[in-house]
Every structure is written in structure tokens, then in C-alpha cells.
Design a protein around this motif. Sequence first.
Motif, PDB file in Angstrom:
ATOM      1  N   ARG A  31       0.828  -1.202   0.000  1.00 14.63           N
ATOM      2  CA  ARG A  31       0.000   0.000   0.000  1.00 14.63           C
ATOM      3  C   ARG A  31       0.864   1.254   0.000  1.00 14.63           C
ATOM      4  O   ARG A  31       1.864   1.330   0.703  1.00 14.63           O
ATOM      5  N   THR A  32       0.479   2.239  -0.788  1.00 16.80           N
ATOM      6  CA  THR A  32       1.088   3.567  -0.672  1.00 16.80           C
ATOM      7  C   THR A  32      -0.007   4.548  -0.288  1.00 16.80           C
ATOM      8  O   THR A  32      -1.181   4.304  -0.530  1.00 16.80           O
ATOM      9  N   PHE A  33       0.399   5.635   0.333  1.00 16.20           N
ATOM     10  CA  PHE A  33      -0.576   6.560   0.899  1.00 16.20           C
ATOM     11  C   PHE A  33      -0.648   7.869   0.115  1.00 16.20           C
ATOM     12  O   PHE A  33       0.293   8.255  -0.565  1.00 16.20           O
ATOM     13  N   ILE A  36      -0.665  10.894   1.381  1.00  9.92           N
ATOM     14  CA  ILE A  36       0.481  11.648   1.886  1.00  9.92           C
ATOM     15  C   ILE A  36       1.498  10.599   2.307  1.00  9.92           C
ATOM     16  O   ILE A  36       1.199   9.748   3.138  1.00  9.92           O
ATOM     17  N   THR A  37       2.679  10.633   1.716  1.00  8.69           N
ATOM     18  CA  THR A  37       3.606   9.525   1.908  1.00  8.69           C
ATOM     19  C   THR A  37       3.848   9.232   3.387  1.00  8.69           C
ATOM     20  O   THR A  37       3.935  10.145   4.198  1.00  8.69           O
ATOM     21  N   ALA A  38       3.958   7.960   3.692  1.00  8.16           N
ATOM     22  CA  ALA A  38       4.312   7.544   5.045  1.00  8.16           C
ATOM     23  C   ALA A  38       5.576   6.706   4.943  1.00  8.16           C
ATOM     24  O   ALA A  38       5.547   5.584   4.437  1.00  8.16           O
ATOM     25  N   THR A  39       6.694   7.316   5.381  1.00  6.55           N
ATOM     26  CA  THR A  39       7.972   6.591   5.379  1.00  6.55           C
ATOM     27  C   THR A  39       8.626   6.826   6.735  1.00  6.55           C
ATOM     28  O   THR A  39       8.033   7.446   7.610  1.00  6.55           O
ATOM     29  N   TYR A  48       9.763  15.374  -2.537  1.00 12.65           N
ATOM     30  CA  TYR A  48       8.510  14.644  -2.402  1.00 12.65           C
ATOM     31  C   TYR A  48       8.327  13.562  -3.458  1.00 12.65           C
ATOM     32  O   TYR A  48       7.883  12.452  -3.167  1.00 12.65           O
ATOM     33  N   GLU A  66       8.307   4.965  -1.467  1.00  9.55           N
ATOM     34  CA  GLU A  66       7.127   4.264  -0.953  1.00  9.55           C
ATOM     35  C   GLU A  66       6.759   3.081  -1.837  1.00  9.55           C
ATOM     36  O   GLU A  66       6.359   2.032  -1.350  1.00  9.55           O
ATOM     37  N   ARG A  70       2.774   3.660   8.498  1.00  5.90           N
ATOM     38  CA  ARG A  70       3.598   2.890   7.580  1.00  5.90           C
ATOM     39  C   ARG A  70       4.012   1.558   8.198  1.00  5.90           C
ATOM     40  O   ARG A  70       3.998   0.537   7.539  1.00  5.90           O
ATOM     41  N   GLU A 108       5.031  15.593   5.231  1.00  3.36           N
ATOM     42  CA  GLU A 108       4.804  14.721   6.365  1.00  3.36           C
ATOM     43  C   GLU A 108       4.868  15.446   7.704  1.00  3.36           C
ATOM     44  O   GLU A 108       4.048  15.229   8.580  1.00  3.36           O
TER      45      GLU A 108
END
Lengths: 263, 633
Positions: A86-88, A90-93, A151, A158, B494, B630
Motif C-alpha cells: 500500500r502507498t498513501f 500523503i507519503t508515510a515513510t 517529495y 514508498e 507505515r 509529512e
Amino acid sequence: MSMVPTLLSVENLSKSYGGVHAVRSVSFSLRSGEILALIGPNGAGKSTCFDMLNGQNTPDSGRIKLLGEDTVGKKPRQVWRLGVGRTFQITATFPTMTVRENVQVALVSYGRQLFNLFGSTANYARDEAGRLLDLVGMGAYAERPCGELAYGDLKRLELAIALANQPKLLLMDEPTAGMAPRERVELMRLTAEIAREKSIGVLFTEHDMDVVFEHADRILVLNRGSLIAEGTPEQVRGNPQVRAIYLGEGLVYDARHREGAGA
Amino acid sequence: MAFYFVQFLTGLASAASLFLVASGLSIIFGVTRIVNFAHGAFYMLGAYVAFTLTERFSGAVGFWGGIVLASLIVAVVGVIVEMVLLRRIYHAPELFQLLATFGLTLMVQDIVVLIWGPDDLLGRRAPGFKGAVDFFGQNIPSYDLFLIGLSPVVLGILWLLFQRTRWGVLVRAATQDRDMVAALGVNQKWLFTSVFALGVFLAALGGALQIPRDAVHHALDLRIIVDVFVVVVIGGLGSIIGAFVAAVLVSELNAFGILIFPKISIILVFLVMAVVLIVRPWGLFGKPEAAARRTPGLTVNPWRPLTSNERWLAISALAVAAMLPLLAGNYALTVGSEIAIFVIFAASLHFLMSVGGLASFGHAAYFGLGAYGVAFLAKAAGLPMIVSLLMGPLLGLLGAAIFGFFAVQLTGVYFAMLTLAFAQIVWSIAFQWVTVTGGDNGILGVWPEKWAAGPASFYWLSLGIAAIAVALLRVIVFSPFGFALRATRDSLLRSEAIGINGKRVQWTAFVIAGTVAGFAGALFAYLKGSVFPDSLGISLSVDALVMVLLGGVETVSGAVVGAIVFKALNIWLVSQTDLSKLVLGGFVVLIVVAFPKGIVGVLETIRNRRRSSSSKSSSPDSSLATSRIETAE
């Protein structure tokens, strides 16, 4: 086409918040290697749909079957174990780790080494992480702190993370939101290539119609929680109801969506 | 029956002060998002200033005027504190805000003793409310009745203030969305300052109104702040109605708890709080917070294992430390052992806090449990030292396993408060269960056996265990588990999406940290030859937090440096000055404001700057101008 097995089947999925029907009896299916776009105006229920598919949210009713297994009531991490990346939107890393370490954590989890207290992560699946990063064109950035990435690069990272568990299905929520126009097309082209090569099914939501019409095999159109159209890009483009609600007419649509992209 | 009714009224009367202080804390939190640890200090200041003023001015006007004037004076002090200190740390992580306001509390404790002396002060009775009312043969002080009437009045005034005035509307808007209010052109600085002034005024009023009921002394602050934390957590941070209901609930629990379970009266309140937090983590009347802010995370420097040069450096430092007995006398060796023990303790909290992002405000619980574990095994069971030393910390492990399970369900401020509450529960048990723990008298005569009894041998033992503990924790930081833990800290979303069971990972980390702290406590028991409830107390928990902060929250081994510097400084300060709390508190405030990265953090920054300026040409490209959506959440 009928020889390709059904990867995901969704039947009569519904969810409401108070009196608002966010998602109303939505049904569709997805085959391996197929790229399916879920589009619709803001508030159509796309994100709610997405969150139910990966276990972030529980439907009020309906069934979700992934490779024959019922996923309703499963947590996101359990759905992930079934082979869903899954990718979001708004990136979640993990911003305090390097790019490579971000992928390595996912590989650690995939290898069920999460509770290994004394091993060395630095050497864990290092090459595999490098391969995944090369695949998304991030190989040169492997040792960079993730928190420093632009970004567009975060989006690609991601994708690499989402591919770490060799998924059968990729869920991508607005994969190109917040990116420059050229980057958008490139990222989606990359995703499509990987998906076709590894025959991964991809379900994505997107507001950029260039991306949608260029890469989707099929398109689902959601409005106020209900599916109002489904079909190939040509069929959907020609659908008068879809034009009225979402795409707009001819040149007007083209000009408007270019300006407002990413909103 | 009449007796119970009177007991009920006494409870209600105690609720008044608690409500005033708690509502002030809640209002301040709602708008500024700062949990003001110094709120108890303002309460205490209110009591002291009111004492002086009511002694000076005579008559009813003098008394009541003195109370109001005292609250206003303290509110002005609050405004100064807000403008000078808090404005600098509104955007700092929660942990730093809690520590800065705790530093203030320490300073006020010494200042109060400087001005008013260490003795308890008995204030005047309130004019007009000196007698008692007879109720079926039971006496109720009429001042209690006044207090019972007062809190609904204050609640009503606050309600009108927030619902009916322009200022109140702005405050409520800011409580919902600070940034939006600022974007609408409201002068946020003065809004924050005025809110803080009101909150402090309420706290000081709560203190001032207590003087006819209770003696004024310099330990009032910690006593009230723990109760107030409990009240706002039960009621919901930011809710005034919640503060009112919870203040009544807590006071009644106290009033009846003493009758029904005299032994565990303190525990009762904390149990209720723990239950509320678990069932409704945002309190009875609170609203669920949006995503909690990340606790550490000022920098994005990835951690890396030691290079071989650095490893040699660390080993040489250890070798030098091991040679101390050749140079120093017995006193220095005892100090050295104590420092080594606190290195273990600080390293264990650092692991939880920096690696796991879980800032525990009650880490001393596991240190103390380890110490008591040793005392039980060595004294009661008569086991040999080596066995006790290895088995004692298991009590810390057990405590961490039980409390940690509940604590990791929460994050941020609520996690901090729940861990604090658990530590207080353990402290209360140690304090009240006299037959087993000896209560305040502690357990004496826990001396090491002959082979470890000499100062040099005990120093080597402590140093060796410290080295093993620090090395072990470091290995875990860079192990797959360490990465999983950091992943849950960096992004829960995540980490869940890549199959990590965050709560289980955090729980495991909590147990590891608690066990290591237990080893520190076990050694400490042997060092002192005794165990007291103090080794479970809040001040020890805060010492540990300061050590970690001083060394650098975001470094891998800052805790070691922080513990050495802090402990050495602390021991030296206590021997040099009577105002150690004032100096220490000022020191804490200074680090938070001036060196939030800590000693090791500053060193790393300098080194990185050097390195990057020498290798600028080799860096890939310059897309460092990033759009980090983020962190903008």
C-alpha cells in the motif's frame, strides 16, 4: 482474459458515518496484472473504499475476498501478510532512517525477523533492498537520509517499500498527488511496467486524468458512495453521466484539470 | 448515616481547590498544548503569597482582598514565565515542555524555602467562616460549605466567559485549531499569554483558598500536581466540565477510600485513572486527539553503528574508567559506582524514549522494583548475592510487563501521565504496605558479600554491568527489532502497513527497558545497603529524563554521557550548595531552551557540519530543498 484468476473481489461493500453513506453497495473485481483506477469527485468515497480494502477501516456490510480469503475484520498488517502493498496519499515513510533502511525494515518484516534482538539490520537483505531501489530508480539515493528526499522521490521510495513483500495486489491512494506533471506520468509508467512484468494487480485512485486514461486498463467511477460507471477508458470517457458529474465537457475539462491538478 | 454524609461534604470541599487548579491546567493545555508541570508550583506560590498578605492585612476585607491579590500577583509571575520561557518552546516536542516546566517547579521549591523558610505555616481562619455547622451531631466546618458553594460558581463564571465573550470565542476557536485562528489574524501571542494568566490565576486561587484548611509547606506542589494530573486525565485534557466532574470524583474516592480501604486509599484513585485511560484514553469529557506529535525528531540524521575507530575509543574509555581504583580513594569509588549505576538506568530510559519514542515519566518504578526485588531475595529469602542480583531485576521485568501492556496503548502526553500514575501506584504500595516493605523505614542491611564488598570490587562490578548493559542496548538498537521499534516511532501508519505489530514491538521494548532499569536498581540496593520508597519516586524518574535529555535524546549513546555529567554535577552540587534544586532546575530550563539536542547531539552536529563541508563536491545533487509534507501535519 478469463484465464487470468480473479485477485480481488468486492461485493456490496457499504459504510456510513451517522447519516452519511460514504460507500454504498459497491461491487467490483480485479484480476492479476490488471490496472484498475478508482476515480470520482472529492467526497465520493474513494479513500473510505481504500481504507476498507486494506483493513484500516471496517465495512458495515459487504464482502472483500483477496485470493479467495475473506479480509473483512483483518488488521492492515494481516492484510499485508496476504500480499497487499500500500502507498498513501500523503507519503508515510521512516524519516530518521536512510532510504535503504526504509526498504530493509519492510524486508525484515517480510522475513519475520521483527523480534530478532541481536542480528545486524545493516546486512539484512541488503542486496534485495538495493534491487528494489534500482527498480524504482532510487538506487543512487540508497544511503541518503529519507528525511531529506524531495517529495517525488519519497513517492518512489514508498513504491519500493510497497513492493518488498512481493505483493500480488498494490493499493495506491493518489500515487501522484503533490508531484510535478512530468514526474506523475513517469511514476505511473514505472508502476504499470512493474505490475505487468510481475503480474501484480493495481488499484489506484487519482485526480490526474492524464495519468488515469493513459495507464488504467479499466476505470471505476464513484459518486456519493455509489459506483456510477465502470469500463475501459474509452467507455468511461464517453459516458455522459460521468462527464456531467466529474470530467466536465471537452476543452473546458482539459484546461481546468491542468490548473487544478493536485488540489 | 450522618457521618457518611459529612464525609461526602468534606470530599466536595476538597474538590474545590482541585477543580480550580485542574481547570487552569486544562484551559492552558487546550490552547497552548502545553502540559504545565509547574502548575503545582503556582498553586503553592498562591498559598504562600496569600499567607503573607492575609497576615499583613487585617479584617475581612484584608483576608479576602489578600486572597484575590495573591492570586493576581502569582498570575503576573505566570505571565512573566510565559513570555520569557514558554514562548520559546511552544513548538518544541512535548517532552521538552514537560521538562522545562518541571525545571521551573524545582526552582520554585527552593525559592519558596528561601523566602518563607522550611517550616509549615498555619494561616488565618477565614473571617465569617470560623465556626462549624452541626449536622445530626456531626460538625461541618462552615468554610467547607463555602468551598462547596464556590466551585459551581467558578464553573458558571468560566462557562459565561467562554461562551459569552469575544475572548472566550477566540479561546475556544484556538483550542480547536490554533493555526487557523492565527491565519485569521488573531494575535496569538497575547491570546496565549492571557490564557496562561487565567490558568495560573485559577491555580493560585486554589492554593490561596486552602490556607484556612491546611498548613502551607514547600512540598504542596508535587502533592497537588499528581492529583491534578489524575483529574485532568480522568476528565479529559482541555475540558472544564470534565475537570469539575473528575475533581469531585477523585475527592470523593479519597474521602471514602480512606474509610473503606485505608491501606490502599492512594492506589484507588490511580486505579480509576488507569481504567479510564484504557477505556476512554482521551478522558470522560475529552475529545480524541488527532495524530499525536512525535516526541523526538528534531533532526533527520540516521543512526549508524560505531566505526572501528570509535569502538576502540569506547573500549579505551572503559579501560581508563576501570583504572580508577588505582588512583582514587574510597569516596570517589563509591561515587563512581553510583554513576555507573545511573548510566545503566539512563541508558534503559533512553532506549524506550529515543528509540521507541515513548517518554516514560515513571521509569523509576522499574528501577525501584529491581531494588526491592533484591532486598526481598537477599533479606527475606537469604539467597546469595549473585542469585539475588540476577533474579531481583525480574521484579522490574514483571512490573514492566504488566504496566507496559496498558501504557503502550497510549501515546504522547497520555503515555507520560499513565506511566507516572503507575509509578505512583508502585510507590504507594511500597510506602503503605509496611509489613512487607517496611514502609517509610525501608529495608535495611542489604549488603554485598565479601567478594564485592570493597569499594574497588563493587566499582568494577557496577562498571562491568554498565558496560554490558550499554553494549547490549546498542546491539538491540541496530538489530532488526531495533529498526522495527524505530519504525513504529517514525510512522505508525507505515509500520502497520508493512506488517509490524506496533503495540507488541513497543511492549517488548518497554519490558526490555524495565528489566535493564531493574538491574540498575538491584545494584543500587547493594550500593546503599538499603532500599527506600524514594527509589521509586517521581524525582528519580525525572532525574533519568534529564540525564537522557542532557546527553541528547536523538543520539544513540547520549544517555551515557548525560548520566555521567548529570550525576557528577548533582553529587557535587549537593555537597556545595543548599540550593541544589534551584541550580538544577535552572540547569534543566537552560538545556531545554539553549541546547535541546544535548551534549552528544551538539557534538554530532559540529562533526557532521565539518564532514559535509569537506565532502560537499561528492554529494549526489542538490534536491535538498524538500517539500516535507509529512512533518506539516
